[in-house]
Design a protein around this motif. Structure first.
Motif, short mmCIF file in Angstrom:
data_model
loop_
_atom_site.label_atom_id
_atom_site.label_comp_id
_atom_site.label_asym_id
_atom_site.label_seq_id
_atom_site.Cartn_x
_atom_site.Cartn_y
_atom_site.Cartn_z
N LEU A 1 2.03 7.35 2.95
CA LEU A 1 1.55 6.34 2.33
C LEU A 1 0.44 6.41 1.83
O LEU A 1 -0.57 7.48 1.94
CB LEU A 1 1.09 5.57 3.43
CG LEU A 1 2.02 5.05 4.92
CD1 LEU A 1 1.08 3.89 5.82
CD2 LEU A 1 3.10 3.72 4.09
N LEU B 1 -5.26 -2.79 1.97
CA LEU B 1 -4.15 -4.39 3.10
C LEU B 1 -4.98 -4.65 3.74
O LEU B 1 -4.12 -4.77 5.31
CB LEU B 1 -2.87 -3.97 2.79
CG LEU B 1 -2.46 -3.55 1.59
CD1 LEU B 1 -0.41 -3.55 2.01
CD2 LEU B 1 -1.92 -4.81 0.13
N VAL C 1 2.02 -1.52 -3.20
CA VAL C 1 1.15 -2.00 -2.97
C VAL C 1 0.87 -3.00 -3.55
O VAL C 1 0.13 -3.58 -3.14
CB VAL C 1 0.42 -0.66 -2.80
CG1 VAL C 1 -1.24 -1.33 -2.30
CG2 VAL C 1 0.76 0.08 -1.89
N LYS C 2 0.74 -3.13 -5.50
CA LYS C 2 0.23 -3.25 -5.76
C LYS C 2 0.81 -4.73 -5.09
O LYS C 2 0.26 -6.16 -5.45
CB LYS C 2 0.08 -3.26 -7.56
CG LYS C 2 -0.47 -2.29 -7.53
CD LYS C 2 0.04 -1.46 -9.35
CE LYS C 2 -1.09 -0.63 -9.46
NZ LYS C 2 -1.21 -0.62 -11.19
N GLU D 1 -3.87 3.61 -1.11
CA GLU D 1 -4.41 1.89 -1.78
C GLU D 1 -4.26 0.76 -0.55
O GLU D 1 -4.59 0.23 -0.72
CB GLU D 1 -3.35 1.51 -3.16
CG GLU D 1 -4.44 2.32 -4.04
CD GLU D 1 -3.81 3.76 -4.14
OE1 GLU D 1 -4.58 4.90 -5.64
OE2 GLU D 1 -2.83 4.43 -3.30
N PHE D 2 -3.03 2.24 0.56
CA PHE D 2 -2.29 0.87 1.10
C PHE D 2 -3.29 0.23 2.02
O PHE D 2 -3.34 -0.72 2.66
CB PHE D 2 -1.30 1.10 1.83
CG PHE D 2 -0.27 0.58 2.42
CD1 PHE D 2 0.45 -0.11 2.57
CD2 PHE D 2 -0.99 1.21 4.36
CE1 PHE D 2 0.88 -0.73 3.80
CE2 PHE D 2 -0.12 0.04 5.31
CZ PHE D 2 0.92 -0.43 4.53
#
Length: 307
Positions: free
Chosen positions: A54, A61, A32-33, A57-58
């Motif tokens: 998932l 996006l 993710v990052k 944090e996903f």
């Protein structure tokens, strides 16, 4: 291998225009990052990997427009998946999804959706239908969005209903608490009034007792000077000889009545010839002569005056 970067080279090297292909990389975790650092990558292919979940944090996006997650092992999507508001194309073919998060209804830009080969809930599977061509996939996206909006509305209504029930319960609890507090206040007020009344009665009783105590010395004080001042001298007790003299006079009077009766009987009746009456007549004649000389009468008057 766990991340695409472990194959060597950075994700930036895999970026082709606005497309980033990470398929067939045996990924079991989404980088993710690294993806967040590539906002130009609006088309992301993560198909044919080993992804089971998932991370939340996903959903940050938000630049993604097309996302391919087909042929993974995803069992569920993040609860806030609806944050991907720019997503137009979503491929979830051949995963292990049963339901979709309620936030899915917020994907207002979604135009294409494939949910085939997932153990979907029967109601959701019926709505989704097949995705064998472009038209069916577009219909799937539209129907699923409508369905999820209805689910969201139902859940919102249920949530509102629960909130209303909780508010009603809270109102009843508060009303009950207020009634209890009012009852306690009334009880305290009544107890206070009773205590005040009791103390008032005790005060009145003490005042009455004090007044009674004050009256007694006054009576004694008022009586004492009268006896000392001599304004009301006591009557001397009757003399014993006066009382005895009255009794004596009464006896003498009875004796005189008896003598007079006997005398009348001896002088008037036939008994005058009897020896007793002869003596009585003689005594009467002697007494009569003495009375004529006033000796006995003077003696009686003189004794009375001395008394």
């Amino acid at each position: 291998m766990t991340k695409a970067s472990s194959k060597g080279g950075s994700l930036r090297d895999k970026l082709d225009g606005n497309e980033l292909d990470l398929s067939l990389n045996n990924l079991n975790e989404v980088p993710v990052k690294e993806l967040a650092a590539l906002p130009k990558a609006t088309i992301l292919d993560l198909s044919c990997n080993k992804l089971t979940t998932l991370p939340s944090e996903f959903c940050g996006l938000t630049h993604l427009v097309k996302l391919d997650l087909s042929k993974n092992k995803l069992q569920q999507l993040p609860a806030d998946f609806g944050r991907l508001v720019n997503l137009q194309h979503l491929d979830l073919l051949n995963n292990r999804l049963v339901t979709l998060p309620v936030s899915f209804a917020q994907l207002k830009s979604l135009k294409w959706l494939d949910l085939k080969d997932n153990p979907l809930d029967p109601a959701l599977a019926k709505v989704a239908g097949d995705c064998l061509d472009e038209k069916q996939c577009k219909q799937c996206a539209n129907k699923v969005l409508q369905h999820m909006k209805a689910v969201q509305a139902d859940q919102e209504r249920e949530r509102q209903r629960r909130l209303e029930v909780e508010r009603e319960v809270e109102k009843k609890r508060e009303a009950k608490q207020r009634a209890k507090e009012a009852q306690e206040r009334e009880l305290r007020k009544r107890e206070k009034a009773e205590e005040k009344e009791r103390r008032r009665k005790e005060y009145d009783a003490l005042k009455a007792a004090k007044r009674e105590q004050e009256k007694k010395p006054k009576k004694e004080t008022n009586q004492a000077p009268k006896s000392k001042s001599g304004s009301r001298p006591r009557k001397p007790p009757p003399r014993k000889h006066t009382r005895s003299w009255a009794v004596l006079k009464l006896l003498l009077l009875l004796l005189l009545f008896c003598v007079a009766g006997g005398l009348v009987a001896c002088r008037v009746t036939e008994l005058q010839q009897q020896p007793l009456c002869t003596s009585v007549n003689a005594i009467y004649d002697s007494a009569l002569q003495g009375l004529r000389r006033h000796e006995i009468l003077q003696w009686v008057l003189q004794t009375d005056s001395q008394q």
